[in-house]
Each structure stands twice: as structure tokens, then as C-alpha cells.
Design an enzyme around this catalytic site. Sequence first.
Site, PDB file in Angstrom:
ATOM      1  CD  GLU A  99      -9.938  -2.110   9.465  1.00 14.47           C
ATOM      2  OE1 GLU A  99     -10.763  -0.424   8.948  1.00 14.47           O
ATOM      3  OE2 GLU A  99      -9.092  -3.257   8.755  1.00 14.47           O
ATOM      4  NE  ARG A 154      -3.751  -2.683   1.030  1.00 16.20           N
ATOM      5  CZ  ARG A 154      -5.237  -2.631   1.301  1.00 16.20           C
ATOM      6  NH1 ARG A 154      -5.350  -1.833   1.769  1.00 16.20           N
ATOM      7  NH2 ARG A 154      -4.931  -3.534   0.579  1.00 16.20           N
ATOM      8  NE  ARG A 181      -3.816  -2.411  11.618  1.00 20.24           N
ATOM      9  CZ  ARG A 181      -4.956  -1.195  10.901  1.00 20.24           C
ATOM     10  NH1 ARG A 181      -6.623  -1.498  10.779  1.00 20.24           N
ATOM     11  NH2 ARG A 181      -4.221  -0.725  10.297  1.00 20.24           N
ATOM     12  CD  GLU A 235      -3.109   4.310   1.219  1.00 16.14           C
ATOM     13  OE1 GLU A 235      -2.696   2.747   2.028  1.00 16.14           O
ATOM     14  OE2 GLU A 235      -3.585   4.269   0.742  1.00 16.14           O
ATOM     15  NE  ARG A 275      -4.622   1.960  13.937  1.00 17.59           N
ATOM     16  CZ  ARG A 275      -6.489   2.301  13.257  1.00 17.59           C
ATOM     17  NH1 ARG A 275      -7.016   2.603  12.346  1.00 17.59           N
ATOM     18  NH2 ARG A 275      -7.442   2.327  14.420  1.00 17.59           N
ATOM     19  CG  HIS A 276      -2.091   2.603   8.035  1.00 12.43           C
ATOM     20  ND1 HIS A 276      -2.133   4.043   9.138  1.00 12.43           N
ATOM     21  CD2 HIS A 276      -3.108   1.873   7.565  1.00 12.43           C
ATOM     22  CE1 HIS A 276      -3.474   3.915   9.279  1.00 12.43           C
ATOM     23  NE2 HIS A 276      -3.636   2.595   8.135  1.00 12.43           N
TER      24      HIS A 276
HETATM   25  P1  AMO Z   1      -8.787  -4.158   4.007  1.00 11.07           P
HETATM   26  O1  AMO Z   1      -7.998  -2.649   2.860  1.00 11.07           O
HETATM   27  O2  AMO Z   1      -9.620  -3.219   4.583  1.00 11.07           O
HETATM   28  O3  AMO Z   1      -9.345  -4.860   2.856  1.00 11.07           O
HETATM   29  O4  AMO Z   1      -7.666  -4.875   4.753  1.00 11.07           O
HETATM   30  C1  AMO Z   1      -7.942  -6.150   4.913  1.00 11.07           C
HETATM   31  C2  AMO Z   1      -6.885  -5.703   6.758  1.00 11.07           C
HETATM   32  O5  AMO Z   1      -5.453  -6.209   6.055  1.00 11.07           O
HETATM   33  C3  AMO Z   1      -4.695  -5.534   7.875  1.00 11.07           C
HETATM   34  N1  AMO Z   1      -4.002  -3.956   6.500  1.00 11.07           N
HETATM   35  C4  AMO Z   1      -2.880  -3.324   7.522  1.00 11.07           C
HETATM   36  N2  AMO Z   1      -2.331  -3.670   8.003  1.00 11.07           N
HETATM   37  C5  AMO Z   1      -1.032  -2.877   8.036  1.00 11.07           C
HETATM   38  N3  AMO Z   1      -1.083  -1.834   7.491  1.00 11.07           N
HETATM   39  C6  AMO Z   1      -1.397  -1.494   6.107  1.00 11.07           C
HETATM   40  N4  AMO Z   1      -0.964  -0.132   5.533  1.00 11.07           N
HETATM   41  C7  AMO Z   1      -2.492  -2.313   5.523  1.00 11.07           C
HETATM   42  N5  AMO Z   1      -3.501  -2.272   4.980  1.00 11.07           N
HETATM   43  C8  AMO Z   1      -4.612  -3.300   5.613  1.00 11.07           C
HETATM   44  C9  AMO Z   1      -5.695  -4.820   8.579  1.00 11.07           C
HETATM   45  C10 AMO Z   1      -7.195  -4.564   7.486  1.00 11.07           C
HETATM   46  O6  AMO Z   1      -7.947  -4.571   8.254  1.00 11.07           O
HETATM   47  N6  AMO Z   1      -9.671  -6.989   0.509  1.00 11.07           N
HETATM   48  C11 AMO Z   1     -10.006  -6.336   1.276  1.00 11.07           C
HETATM   49  C12 AMO Z   1     -10.425  -7.952   2.392  1.00 11.07           C
HETATM   50  C13 AMO Z   1     -11.682  -8.105   1.983  1.00 11.07           C
HETATM   51  O7  AMO Z   1     -12.866  -7.937   1.985  1.00 11.07           O
HETATM   52  O8  AMO Z   1     -12.009  -9.662   1.754  1.00 11.07           O
HETATM   53  C14 AMO Z   1      -8.571  -5.561   1.598  1.00 11.07           C
HETATM   54  O9  AMO Z   1      -7.877  -5.428   2.007  1.00 11.07           O
HETATM   55  O10 AMO Z   1      -5.881  -5.615   9.252  1.00 11.07           O
END
Ligand code: AMO
Length: 425
Positions: free
Chosen positions: A348, A211, A399, A213, A219-220
Site C-alpha cells: 500500500e 505514528r 514506501r 504504534e 513496512r512501518h
Molecule cells: P494513511 O495513514 O494510510 O493515510 O497514510 C498514507 C500513506 O502514508 C504511508 N504511511 C507510512 N509509511 C511508513 N510508516 C508508517 N508508519 C506509515 N503510515 C503511513 C503509507 C500510507 O499509505 N490522512 C490520510 C491520507 C489521506 O486521506 O489524505 C493518511 O494519513 O504509504
Amino acid sequence: MQRTYIKEVFEGKEKKVNVKGWVHETRDLSKIKFLILRDISGNIQITAIKGKTPENVFEKIDKIPRESVISVEGTTQKSKQAPNGIEIIPDKIEIISEAEHPLPIDVSDFSKTELSKRLDYRFLDFHRQKIQAIFKIQNEICNSFREFFYNNGFIEMQPPCIISSASEGGTELFPAKYFEKNAYLAQSPQLYKQMLACSMEKTFMITPVWRAEKHNTIRHLNEARQMDIEVAFANQMEIMKWEERVVKYIIEKVIEKCKNELDFLKIKLKVPKAEYISYDETVKLLGMKYGEDLSPEDEKKLNEKFPDTIVFVHSWPTSLRCFYIMTKDEKPDAKLSEGFDAIYKGLEITSGGQRIHMPELLIKRLKTKKMNPKNFKYYIDSFRYGAPPHAGWSIGLERLTQLIVGEKNIREACMFPRDRDRLVP
Ligand code: AMO
């Protein structure tokens, strides 16, 4: 002589042993000297006694720099003073790899070295028992996740990690050059797991996602790992139940298999309860503004209202969900959707829901989100030749680990974190 793991020494299998590992600590009480040796299975005291231990061994035992790798041959004996009641009286000590000093970070159990410095020297940070405990627990999380779904007849998927178009509207992509074409690092296995579930019915995977961002939060990560499933003929409620079952299973297994690690980290882990609450009810309960996402404060409040509970907030407004999430009751203009988030210990851990398996509705939803259906042709077409309703979710591995081991910063739950500022080691 064959190597014996320290754990096996305590099991009392051999009297004459050869142990190998890292120098954890040394102490010199003049007539008696101690060296604590550490390997992946535990720590043991090596005791050298003046006059009894060979002179050359007695002389050098307290002079070996901490964290050096050594081999010790000797005899085990019971000792009331030794931790765990057994020590080794050495005949021979060989230095395999001497550690340079001073060490760049403090690797003691009471290390005060700050996180970013520790991450600069992550390879050395892994020498610490605390860090090893965190990743042994993460290992158990992955293993029990796999075990649970494998035992329930799911197929493990290996999704592609180079993709041609975004799967999660709203999150940014890392571009990659793919011969003459533009490509991206996968944000999620989303589209591919759906295509697989439409023939092989039940699939799970643990896969990295990227990702782009520019956030730099606790948390990211910019590279994270997700534990995903996708199930044919399932709806929102059924898919949330799968999550409740697997998270409980994972935590039961961590409690059972990682007792020493949890004790070391001083963590009392409980198998959580589950609560199912709609978005509308959540807005009322927390006094939120309708149409907004849960803020980190809202997630904390949910934890206060439902401690030790996985809170499934379901049936979100369609406007707040990705284009692929099914509208309520499969009605094209429904204001609500079949999408949910799961919040555990105030964070989350999951998004998921039922998907749209009808090509026309999918095209409509893509357009509403200002995305070009042409970029999704293969995906939309995959639902034209016999596609059942299906649903799935994704749990962020780091997480979930961070919450189980009680760490505030997600980087503590990632072996080699990638964030806005970090690309090495
Ligand atoms: P989403 O983008 O909410 O959903 O991601 C699902 C879970 O992945 C973790 N997560 C992350 N952890 C750390 N850093 C990040 N940048 C990050 N982004 C996401 C979180 C989050 O809840 N395709 C959908 C899922 C689906 O519908 O099956 C998806 O990716 O715990």
C-alpha cells in the site's frame, strides 16, 4: 586552484585540475600506484608513476587510509586502461581529514554489514555509492512530485506539526507538552490540508508524520514522510486520476534523470499502468472475507494479478475508513464510502478519498467512531462558512522510494530511520 568536480573532468573542460573527495580504493603495483577518488559526481583514477610523479606523492598515495578526505592537484590524460578513459597524473596530494581505521562498517560495494549496524553508523553508510544512489533517486521523487503539482497550479502548504487532537482514528499519537496544554506530534496534515483546500482549492505538501504504534515491521516507521494533496470540487475518481498521473510522471523522471543510479542498483524501472477496482470486486477476486482490510498477502496477490500496475482499490466499506471519509453518494447511512487505497508492487502506498464537508454528517461519523466532536470543533466549524466538496490522498515517501529502488525494508529508504528501537543517530 579552484575545485573541479570529477564529472567535469570527464567532460574535459580543464587539463590542470584540483579534485577533492574521498579515497575509494588504492592499489600498489610497485612501479605504478593507483588511487580511486570519489566525489558526489563520480569516481576517477589517480595514477602515480615511479620516477615521473613527485617522490613524496608516489610514496604516500597508497598509504592514505580508505575514506580519508583528500585534495589532488594534477594533469588529466586519456588512458585506455582507466575506467571512463581518463586519469589524473598527480603533482600534489593533501590529506584534508584522515579516516580512523578500522572502519566500523564495510563500505565497499560488496558490503555484507547487516542493516542495523549500518544504521548505527549511517553517516559512514552514506559514503557508499549504493546508498547515495538510493537517496539521489528519492531526491528526484520529491522534486518531480513538487514540479508536477506546482506546474498544475497547486499551492505548496506548510502544515503544523504540533497538533491538539488525533486526525487518524486508530493510529497512536506521540504526546508532547505544549506549555500548559497537552499536544501531540502530527499523525498527518489531514485536517489542515482540508481547511486550506476549502479556500485555496489545490494544495500539495511533503511533510513528516509521527505514528506511535509499537509495530516493528519492514513496512512501518514511527517517523515517516508523506506526499499529500487536497483538491476542492474533486471526488474519489478524480483524485485517484491525479495520483495515477503524478506517479507515472515521477517514474518517468526517475528513469530519465537517474539513469546512472538505476544502472548501479541494477534496476529496470517501467512506467506503471493503472487499474481501478472496487473493494467488493477485490474481495471476490482474492477470496477475502468481506469487511476486512487487505493483508500484506492480499496486497502481494494483487501485484501478481496486475504486475507493473498501480492498483486503485476504491469504494471501501465505511466501517473500514477514517471518520472524515465521505459516505457513498453523500448518503449518511451508506455502507460504502468514497475512500480508496493504492497498491503498487505489492505494498500500500496511498490512502485517500473524498471528504465529508457537511458539519452534521461529520459529527455523526465522529460519534459512530466513538470520538468526541468537541475535540474537533475548529475543524467542524471550518465547514460552516462556505466549504466545497473536496478530496485528497497521501503517498508514503519512504514506501514509494523503497519500491522504486527494490528494497524489502523501508529503513533502507529513510536517511535516519526512527523505529521502536532507534532514536540515534
Ligand atoms: P494513511 O495513514 O494510510 O493515510 O497514510 C498514507 C500513506 O502514508 C504511508 N504511511 C507510512 N509509511 C511508513 N510508516 C508508517 N508508519 C506509515 N503510515 C503511513 C503509507 C500510507 O499509505 N490522512 C490520510 C491520507 C489521506 O486521506 O489524505 C493518511 O494519513 O504509504
